[in-house]
Structure formats: C-alpha cells, structure tokens
Design an enzyme around this catalytic site. Sequence first.
Site, mmCIF file in Angstrom:
data_model
loop_
_atom_site.group_PDB
_atom_site.id
_atom_site.type_symbol
_atom_site.label_atom_id
_atom_site.label_comp_id
_atom_site.label_asym_id
_atom_site.label_seq_id
_atom_site.Cartn_x
_atom_site.Cartn_y
_atom_site.Cartn_z
ATOM 1 C CE1 TYR A 59 -3.335 2.899 0.506
ATOM 2 C CE2 TYR A 59 -1.897 3.571 2.304
ATOM 3 C CZ TYR A 59 -2.934 3.843 1.434
ATOM 4 O OH TYR A 59 -3.558 5.058 1.468
ATOM 5 C CG HIS A 89 -5.041 14.330 -2.014
ATOM 6 N ND1 HIS A 89 -5.174 13.466 -3.071
ATOM 7 C CD2 HIS A 89 -5.357 13.609 -0.905
ATOM 8 C CE1 HIS A 89 -5.545 12.272 -2.618
ATOM 9 N NE2 HIS A 89 -5.670 12.339 -1.312
ATOM 10 C CG ASN A 201 -0.517 9.790 4.633
ATOM 11 O OD1 ASN A 201 -0.290 8.593 4.537
ATOM 12 N ND2 ASN A 201 -1.671 10.307 4.273
ATOM 13 C CE1 TYR A 285 -14.827 33.491 45.919
ATOM 14 C CE2 TYR A 285 -15.968 32.295 44.186
ATOM 15 C CZ TYR A 285 -15.772 32.567 45.535
ATOM 16 O OH TYR A 285 -16.506 31.903 46.463
ATOM 17 N NE ARG A 288 -11.146 35.631 48.092
ATOM 18 C CZ ARG A 288 -12.275 35.047 48.512
ATOM 19 N NH1 ARG A 288 -12.249 33.856 49.085
ATOM 20 N NH2 ARG A 288 -13.443 35.650 48.321
ATOM 21 C CG PHE A 333 -2.814 9.083 8.722
ATOM 22 C CD1 PHE A 333 -4.087 8.906 9.223
ATOM 23 C CD2 PHE A 333 -2.302 8.109 7.869
ATOM 24 C CE1 PHE A 333 -4.851 7.794 8.893
ATOM 25 C CE2 PHE A 333 -3.060 6.995 7.527
ATOM 26 C CZ PHE A 333 -4.342 6.847 8.034
ATOM 27 C CD GLU A 418 -9.453 8.698 4.250
ATOM 28 O OE1 GLU A 418 -9.996 9.808 4.137
ATOM 29 O OE2 GLU A 418 -8.548 8.293 3.502
#
Length: 513
Positions: A59, A89, A201, A285, A288, A333, A418
Amino acid sequence: MTKATTSSLTLLPGHVSLAALRSIYAAPVQLSLDPSARALMQASLATVQRIVEEDQVVYGINTGFGKLASTKIAHERLAELQRNLVLSHSVGTGDALADDVVRLILATKAISLARGHSGIRPEIVDALLAMANANVLPVIPAKGSVGASGDLAPLAHLACVLIGEGQAKVDGKVVSGAEAMRSIGLQPFVLGPKEGLALLNGTQVSTSLALAGLFGAESVFAAALVAGCLSLEAIKGSVKPFDARIHEARGQAGQIAVAAAVRALLDGSAIDPSHPNCGRVQDPYSIRCVPQVMGACLDNLHHAARVLTIEANAASDNPLVFENGDVISGGNFHAEPVAFVADIIALAVAEIGAISERRLSLLLDPGLSGLPAFMIRDSGVNSGFMIAQVTAAALAAENQCLANPSSVTSLPTSANQEDHVSMATYGARRLGDMVRNAAVMVGIEAMAAAQGMEFDRSLKSSPLVEAQFAAIRERVAYLEQDRYLATDIEAMRAWAQQSTWPAALTQCLPSFA
C-alpha cells in the site's frame, strides 16, 4: 537535543525542543539537518526501491489510496500516480496560512520525514529546509482538512511547490511553484514511489497551528498575570491569598507556580503594606483566585506543550518503513492527540480572557473597587472605560463559543474508509482568533488598571510592576477625558501579545523554559 546559535538550528529528528520550535515560529532562522538522519532516510528509501524492483504489492508504494488501496498500479505509472495524488488533493480553500505557521510546517515536515520511516529521498527534505531558509513559503489555504489521513489538502499545496505546481511567496510576492523552486536553485521533483503520499500524510499543519496557539497563549498568559497585579495594586487588594503555604497545602503545580510568579512580580511594592487595616476582608475571586484559575490554565498549557513537542518530532505518515524492511500500514496520521490538546489550549485561553474581563468589570465598579466610576474622574459627561468593557465582554462571549470542543466532531470521508476523523486542523486554527481576542481583553484590563493606579501615585508598586506600568504608558496615555480608544486598544493588544516578559513570569512557561 537541538544545537542552536542565535541564527541557526541543527535539527536532530525526534529530539527537537519546544524552545527551538518557538524560535522557528518567531522569525526566519537557518535550519540544517543533523548528519545522522541521512543514513536512516537512505535505508528506508532502499527498502521502497527493493519493493518496486521485486514487484511486491505494498500500500502507498504501488497501489491506489484510501478506498482504492486494493488497486495495483503498473510500474511505469508510479510517477504519474504520485503526481496525480498531489494534484488531486490540492483542494484547500480560504485565506492562506500565515508565514510564521508555514515556516513551522516546513520545518516539522522535514523533521518527520527525516526520522527515516517514510522511504523518500533525502533531497526532498533538503528542499523543504532550503525553502524555509530562503523564506520561500508555499501558499497553503487554511481550510479543507479533517485531521485524519493527515492534513491532506494543506500538505498537498505544500507538495505542489516541490513538483513545480501551485504557488509560493518569494520575497513577499506570490509566484508559481516552478518559479519558487528556481529561486532556491532547484528543478521541480518528479516524485518517486511513496514520496507524494509521504508528503501528504502527516499532522504537520494541525500541529503547527496548535503550536502557534500555544505560543500565543503563553504570551497572553504572562500579560494576564501582569494585568492582574496591576489590578490588585489599583484596588489596593490583598497579597495574602498568594502566600505559598496556601498553595502548597493544595499541591497543584501550576497553582504553586502562579502564586510564586505573582509574589515575585509584587516583591518590593510599597502599596500593599500601606493598607493593613483597610477593612477589606476578601477580594472577589477574579483577584483572590488568580493562582487557582491561572494555575489550572498553566497545567493545561504544560500538558499541551508535551504532546505537541512529541507530535512535532513524530513520524506520522503511512505506511511506515522499518529497519528490518517491514512496511506497515497504520494510522499515525490521525491527529486525535493534537485535536485534544487544541481543545485544552482553547479552554485555557478562554479562561485567561474570562477572568481578565471580570477584573476589568471590578475596576470599573466603584462599589467594589473604590475607584472613580468607569475609571474617569469627570464621569457622566465622560464614559471612560465603560464601552471598552463591553468590547471585552463581547470577546469573552465569543471565546466561550469558540472553546466548544472540536475533537468530538467527526464526519466520515473517503466512502467511509476514513470513518472517524479528528477535526484537529480547525481545532488548532481557531486558537489564533481566540488568542487575539484574549489579548484585547487583557490589554484593556491592563490599560484600565494603569489608569486606576494613577488615581493615587503617593506610593509606588514593585520595580517589576512599575516597569510594566511605564511600558504601558509608553503605548497609551492617561485618560483625562473621552477620546478615540480603538488605537489605544490595538496598542495594548500588541503589548499583551509580545514575547518579552520578566523572567519571573517566563520561567514557568513551557516554551520559555
């Protein structure tokens, strides 16, 4: 273990420090790679070449990607496969990422690839560092990553420049990828097996954005402690809540550190000893509980810093190549660690701003502060800081909305291959807006607190607080009557985002350590 001089850094992948990453983000610096990294890269490259020569099916080397992982690609089309991967991409949108973030992306991508698990040529890492060194910065659209399978779209825009496509900034001018490569004396690469995938990636965009958020949060954190001390002195509050014994009795590290920092800032003040019998029993607060609130924020920033330092040094592409020749598909990734710490930083930034806005409100209320209403002597005809507090409240509310977690959001992609994603890239990117909002809030508080101190200058605060008071007065003048305040607010926003603070503050912050 990063060897550094004032203008150069030698990067040892796996051991680059947070302080080194901050210096890369802060300004252009000459980067080089520790020589030991080259042998590791050559070894993993040899493994990939052997797989191709033996026509093994692995792969990412000679298959399609994502849902197309079962499609074997012919040897003669492997270069086309990698080029098409990068081009297909490159689908980012939105404004381009800032130059300082892109410098970090180039550096962290080089660090990751140089770990020797990616199977790419060392010359590609050299090219990434050459771009960073020449301040040749790929134009990377900010939007389009879901933070799993890596920051695919933004990293594709980076990779486009390496193949002579896309755009980059050279001397501030946007040019073609091919022209950008020529400017550093290189020809565009023809990508070999796995090289396009290794470039796309990885978590380097989300990690760099989160680091930018962390560095910004640290600066605003320091400013908020200064502003808090100014407010305490303006209202003649008590320093007793910062007694070390209180915080040691609880044991929270951040709380102990913040109380110590406040004591150091106020050391030598003549204001506190001047009102031992003022009748004030307890401060609200927001005064403090500064150690408790800001200490919890500090602990979160330290945790985020640890995770992001690891991630900036990580091999996070897929598959990974190992010394024995194994090539193993996994999921490094997936940016879930970055997504979680981005949310943690967001919580800290929201709280830093929120407690600052409450101190500002306290200053403006004469019933609580004992100071003139809205911090102006001639009130009524003058509104003073009334509407500046409205701005701070608006930004506090905005940050509360932005602090909603991003890491629990997931939408499946790639035909459900995915099916769970981190959304780390958005989670980290929104930190920039949050830090700026918090800086405005803290800046307004500090400006108002300096005004409050001016109503009684018979006694001086500590040397450190007086130095910060003077620095504020160099930026903004005392408010005698209403004037155009937007310019003053912007000047104080810049004050709150500076990176130069007393060591009493910075020694407890992770990237200053």
